[in-house]
Motif scaffolding. Structure first.
Motif, PDB file in Angstrom:
ATOM      1  N   VAL A  49       0.850  -1.192   0.000  1.00  0.00           N
ATOM      2  CA  VAL A  49       0.000   0.000   0.000  1.00  0.00           C
ATOM      3  C   VAL A  49       0.885   1.243   0.000  1.00  0.00           C
ATOM      4  CG1 VAL A  49      -1.661   1.324   1.360  1.00  0.00           C
ATOM      5  CG2 VAL A  49      -1.970  -1.143   1.097  1.00  0.00           C
ATOM      6  N   ASP A  50       1.941   1.210   0.789  1.00  0.00           N
ATOM      7  CA  ASP A  50       2.843   2.366   0.868  1.00  0.00           C
ATOM      8  C   ASP A  50       3.565   2.641  -0.451  1.00  0.00           C
ATOM      9  OD1 ASP A  50       2.238   3.003   3.518  1.00  0.00           O
ATOM     10  OD2 ASP A  50       3.844   1.737   4.322  1.00  0.00           O
ATOM     11  N   HIS A  53       1.111   4.143  -2.804  1.00  0.00           N
ATOM     12  CA  HIS A  53       0.833   5.505  -2.335  1.00  0.00           C
ATOM     13  C   HIS A  53       1.923   6.461  -2.821  1.00  0.00           C
ATOM     14  CE1 HIS A  53       0.825   8.762   0.736  1.00  0.00           C
ATOM     15  NE2 HIS A  53      -0.478   8.673   0.538  1.00  0.00           N
ATOM     16  N   THR A  54       3.171   6.063  -2.679  1.00  0.00           N
ATOM     17  CA  THR A  54       4.299   6.879  -3.119  1.00  0.00           C
ATOM     18  C   THR A  54       4.294   7.053  -4.635  1.00  0.00           C
ATOM     19  OG1 THR A  54       5.624   6.151  -1.228  1.00  0.00           O
ATOM     20  CG2 THR A  54       6.827   7.043  -3.125  1.00  0.00           C
ATOM     21  N   GLU A  63      -2.218  13.650  -3.300  1.00  0.00           N
ATOM     22  CA  GLU A  63      -2.253  12.756  -2.152  1.00  0.00           C
ATOM     23  C   GLU A  63      -3.465  11.837  -2.277  1.00  0.00           C
ATOM     24  OE1 GLU A  63      -0.719  11.250   1.379  1.00  0.00           O
ATOM     25  OE2 GLU A  63       0.159  12.805   0.121  1.00  0.00           O
ATOM     26  N   GLU A  65      -5.507   8.721  -0.314  1.00  0.00           N
ATOM     27  CA  GLU A  65      -5.617   8.108   1.007  1.00  0.00           C
ATOM     28  C   GLU A  65      -5.232   6.634   0.943  1.00  0.00           C
ATOM     29  OE1 GLU A  65      -9.397   8.737   2.807  1.00  0.00           O
ATOM     30  OE2 GLU A  65      -9.423  10.855   2.271  1.00  0.00           O
ATOM     31  N   LYS A  66      -4.448   6.203   1.918  1.00  0.00           N
ATOM     32  CA  LYS A  66      -4.010   4.811   1.962  1.00  0.00           C
ATOM     33  C   LYS A  66      -5.197   3.863   2.118  1.00  0.00           C
ATOM     34  CE  LYS A  66       0.663   5.677   3.539  1.00  0.00           C
ATOM     35  NZ  LYS A  66       1.674   5.419   4.580  1.00  0.00           N
ATOM     36  N   ASP A  67      -6.243   4.306   2.811  1.00  0.00           N
ATOM     37  CA  ASP A  67      -7.446   3.474   2.950  1.00  0.00           C
ATOM     38  C   ASP A  67      -8.089   3.206   1.593  1.00  0.00           C
ATOM     39  OD1 ASP A  67      -7.168   3.278   5.680  1.00  0.00           O
ATOM     40  OD2 ASP A  67      -8.647   4.840   6.138  1.00  0.00           O
ATOM     41  N   ILE A  69      -6.496   3.048  -1.285  1.00  0.00           N
ATOM     42  CA  ILE A  69      -5.632   2.083  -1.967  1.00  0.00           C
ATOM     43  C   ILE A  69      -5.879   0.687  -1.415  1.00  0.00           C
ATOM     44  CG2 ILE A  69      -3.228   1.409  -2.387  1.00  0.00           C
ATOM     45  CD1 ILE A  69      -2.555   4.457  -2.163  1.00  0.00           C
ATOM     46  N   ASP A  70      -6.003   0.587  -0.107  1.00  0.00           N
ATOM     47  CA  ASP A  70      -6.261  -0.705   0.526  1.00  0.00           C
ATOM     48  C   ASP A  70      -7.588  -1.294   0.051  1.00  0.00           C
ATOM     49  OD1 ASP A  70      -5.433  -2.762   2.384  1.00  0.00           O
ATOM     50  OD2 ASP A  70      -7.032  -2.044   3.706  1.00  0.00           O
TER      51      ASP A  70
END
Length: 86
Positions: A49-50, A53-54, A63, A65-67, A69-70
């Motif tokens: 996920v990270d 995100h990057t 930006e 949200e990581k949620d 992407i998850d």
């Protein structure tokens, strides 16, 4: 961290701002928007996920949200398109 990767070699086609992923074994079609297609291409190799995100931040300068992407990865996993990388 958990890593994900494309499960099999699927047929993927980019048409205008949409990606079409064909699973010829399961006879399914999955449609992705441009951002989803970008992530799909990245998932050709193991991603977290990270790392996604990057990559999104670098490519789009926005930006994400990581949620989100998850949830996207969870949906792809439910569709049988990705798996946990070993």
């Amino acid at each position: 961290m958990v890593q994900f990767i494309q499960k099999n070699s699927f047929e993927a086609t980019h048409i205008e701002d949409e990606w079409i992923i064909l699973d010829t074994d399961q006879y399914t079609v999955t449609r992705l928007n441009d951002l989803g297609g970008f992530c799909w291409l990245k998932l050709g190799v193991a991603q977290t996920v990270d790392s996604l995100h990057t990559a999104i931040d670098q490519e789009y300068g926005a930006e994400c949200e990581k949620d989100s992407i998850d949830r996207f990865l969870t949906d792809l996993k439910k569709c049988g398109l990705i798996r946990h990388a070993i």
